[in-house]
Design a protein around this motif. Sequence first.
Motif, PDB file in Angstrom:
ATOM      1  N   UNK A 427       0.807  -1.226   0.000  1.00 61.04           N
ATOM      2  CA  UNK A 427       0.000   0.000   0.000  1.00 61.04           C
ATOM      3  C   UNK A 427       0.837   1.272   0.000  1.00 61.04           C
ATOM      4  N   UNK A 428       2.044   1.206   0.532  1.00 58.87           N
ATOM      5  CA  UNK A 428       2.916   2.378   0.510  1.00 58.87           C
ATOM      6  C   UNK A 428       4.352   1.950   0.793  1.00 58.87           C
ATOM      7  N   UNK A 429       5.280   2.641   0.171  1.00 62.15           N
ATOM      8  CA  UNK A 429       6.700   2.445   0.456  1.00 62.15           C
ATOM      9  C   UNK A 429       7.463   3.632  -0.111  1.00 62.15           C
ATOM     10  N   UNK A 430       8.755   3.691   0.176  1.00 62.17           N
ATOM     11  CA  UNK A 430       9.567   4.851  -0.198  1.00 62.17           C
ATOM     12  C   UNK A 430      10.676   4.455  -1.167  1.00 62.17           C
ATOM     13  N   UNK A 431      10.754   5.144  -2.281  1.00 63.05           N
ATOM     14  CA  UNK A 431      11.893   5.100  -3.195  1.00 63.05           C
ATOM     15  C   UNK A 431      12.460   6.510  -3.305  1.00 63.05           C
ATOM     16  N   UNK A 448       0.207   7.871   6.503  1.00 63.21           N
ATOM     17  CA  UNK A 448      -0.437   8.124   7.797  1.00 63.21           C
ATOM     18  C   UNK A 448       0.540   7.880   8.940  1.00 63.21           C
ATOM     19  N   UNK A 449       0.082   8.066  10.177  1.00 65.21           N
ATOM     20  CA  UNK A 449       0.955   7.954  11.347  1.00 65.21           C
ATOM     21  C   UNK A 449       1.514   6.553  11.555  1.00 65.21           C
ATOM     22  N   UNK A 450       0.958   5.578  10.838  1.00 69.66           N
ATOM     23  CA  UNK A 450       1.409   4.197  10.981  1.00 69.66           C
ATOM     24  C   UNK A 450       2.196   3.722   9.746  1.00 69.66           C
ATOM     25  N   UNK A 451       2.517   4.643   8.840  1.00 66.73           N
ATOM     26  CA  UNK A 451       3.237   4.295   7.612  1.00 66.73           C
ATOM     27  C   UNK A 451       2.553   3.132   6.900  1.00 66.73           C
ATOM     28  N   UNK A 452       1.200   3.183   6.895  1.00 68.17           N
ATOM     29  CA  UNK A 452       0.422   2.061   6.376  1.00 68.17           C
ATOM     30  C   UNK A 452      -0.358   2.405   5.108  1.00 68.17           C
ATOM     31  N   UNK A 453      -0.795   3.671   4.999  1.00 73.19           N
ATOM     32  CA  UNK A 453      -1.570   4.116   3.842  1.00 73.19           C
ATOM     33  C   UNK A 453      -1.053   5.466   3.354  1.00 73.19           C
ATOM     34  N   UNK A 455      -1.772   9.136   2.488  1.00 75.89           N
ATOM     35  CA  UNK A 455      -2.818  10.030   2.976  1.00 75.89           C
ATOM     36  C   UNK A 455      -3.652  10.626   1.853  1.00 75.89           C
ATOM     37  N   UNK A 456      -3.004  11.186   0.857  1.00 71.24           N
ATOM     38  CA  UNK A 456      -3.708  11.843  -0.242  1.00 71.24           C
ATOM     39  C   UNK A 456      -3.665  10.950  -1.477  1.00 71.24           C
ATOM     40  N   UNK A 457      -4.812  10.413  -1.903  1.00 72.21           N
ATOM     41  CA  UNK A 457      -4.809   9.521  -3.071  1.00 72.21           C
ATOM     42  C   UNK A 457      -4.185  10.158  -4.321  1.00 72.21           C
ATOM     43  N   UNK A 458      -4.289  11.477  -4.434  1.00 67.20           N
ATOM     44  CA  UNK A 458      -3.725  12.159  -5.594  1.00 67.20           C
ATOM     45  C   UNK A 458      -2.203  12.134  -5.629  1.00 67.20           C
ATOM     46  N   UNK A 459      -1.579  11.798  -4.491  1.00 64.14           N
ATOM     47  CA  UNK A 459      -0.115  11.745  -4.414  1.00 64.14           C
ATOM     48  C   UNK A 459       0.447  10.352  -4.693  1.00 64.14           C
ATOM     49  N   UNK A 460      -0.429   9.370  -4.850  1.00 60.69           N
ATOM     50  CA  UNK A 460       0.035   8.002  -5.012  1.00 60.69           C
ATOM     51  C   UNK A 460       0.854   7.839  -6.298  1.00 60.69           C
ATOM     52  N   UNK A 461       1.931   7.072  -6.200  1.00 62.84           N
ATOM     53  CA  UNK A 461       2.841   6.866  -7.330  1.00 62.84           C
ATOM     54  C   UNK A 461       2.922   5.373  -7.632  1.00 62.84           C
ATOM     55  N   UNK A 462       2.405   5.005  -8.772  1.00 59.74           N
ATOM     56  CA  UNK A 462       2.444   3.622  -9.244  1.00 59.74           C
ATOM     57  C   UNK A 462       3.775   3.386  -9.960  1.00 59.74           C
ATOM     58  N   UNK A 463       4.244   2.126 -10.051  1.00 63.02           N
ATOM     59  CA  UNK A 463       5.449   1.869 -10.840  1.00 63.02           C
ATOM     60  C   UNK A 463       5.407   2.449 -12.250  1.00 63.02           C
TER      61      UNK A 463
END
Length: 506
Positions: A427-431, A448-453, A455-463
């Motif tokens: 669901x989320x990770x850092x590159x 989020x505070x748990x590094x689990x999701x 927060x903003x769907x518009x910021x999501x980065x797919x491969x």
Amino acid sequence: MSKPHPCSDHHGEAPTVWNLPIPRDLKEEWKAAVTRRHFLHLAGSTLGGLGLAHLLAKDSASASSVSAALGSLGAPHTKGSAKRVIWLFMAGGPPHQDMWDYKPRLAEFDGQDIPKEVLGADFKPSGMTAGNSRFTVKTSPFKFQQHGQSGRFVSEALPWTAKCVDDIALIHSMYSDAINHEPAIMLMNTAAMFPGRPALGAWISYGLGSLNANLPSFVVLNSTQLPGLSGQPVTPRLWSSSFLPTEHAGVALRAGADPVLYLRDPEGMDRALRRNLLDGVAEHNERTFKALGDSETHARIAQYEMAFNMQMSVPELTDFSDEPESTWELYGPDAKKPGTFTYNCLMARRMAERGVRFTQLYQRGWDFHGGLHGGMNALCGATDRACYALITDLKRRGLLDDTLVIWGGEFGRTTYSQGDGRDHHAKCFTNWMAGGGVKGGVSHGQTDDFAFNVLNPGDKVHPRDFIATACHALGIESDRLTKRVLGVDLKPTGVEHGKRIESIMA
């Protein structure tokens, strides 16, 4: 007297290729296996065929007609800020919350169940933790501090890379469609979760061509796996050219005395004899191409020539005797050990200097289902200083501005524990990216505070977005670099669109 065409009948005799008889049934098989390219070649001998070839010229251009120096595009779509790419691939899924994604609230919830609203209604654990009755938060065993003028938080596990955080753009909102290693690694490299698509390096080589005729445009370096750490296999399909011409596939260089097998001449063969042999083989291959029209014949010629050129260029590339003492002070002692990640980072810098278009380093072992603390110490110890040294070295030599450096894995790890480790998390990770027109000291997206999701769907980065961003840095608009396969225009991002990450581009 002119010789008969190598594939034609001559006064009723059996057809020949290079004066060797060919069974008539084999000739008929060739005719039956006519591709569009073969058809146009044969049809071109008639007036009607010439007209048809003219009408279909744009669609049927042979990959073999493309200049190896320029690539299929001839020139980049835009000016671009990068000329080359070095991709540091951390296979296995590095834990983002233990390296780059600082979450102080994890300490408050350590040992408690992660809130159900954080897990979400669609939560589906992997098969390895699906039987768990509880999903218990595991805080990071590593402390975080702010570094650089940008004040970015970095884990104490990365003391060296923290020194160059102002050159790095952190992407905290990566996500994947896959939860298992093989499809996730395939997705990051090829924009598809199944084998059979070209790797990004192959696309870049195909589109932009080579900067150095004596070295491959796409090179792969597999680093030695550390003792005691498990790792998924890294296979050639990750650097395959697939339906693109074969010469654009990645060339894997081994550590040691023979980086490329069978590159040396056989005993008793000197370079002049080798040259004459290759000229003869090329002549025969050209005759085969004229008879059959198969572009792979030209790819074979190009590979023979590359192997001949590499006989001189590879030994020079792997000879570190010209490196000054400052290099060893920067990279450390592991740079003198062939096969280590540090050695390969130094190799990557040397290849960048020599015009290799795309270099990819693999370091396996980041699959921490257990032994998180010890495994992290071992792998960060093996890679952290090398990453810092590579960026610093490129910067000192004036190469970072036009070299895009990429770091990351195929997914992240769960904030909840799996024994003394972490499970897969898509669901989320850092590159991160650095150089090549990327802003330093910035970050994109937030979890989020748990590094689990994210927060903003518009910021999501797919491969696919990640791939499109790398292409853009090189001046390639990924939707405009295409290859028609079975009636479908495929591109570096597959059949779908990739959205570049505007916020990190200078």
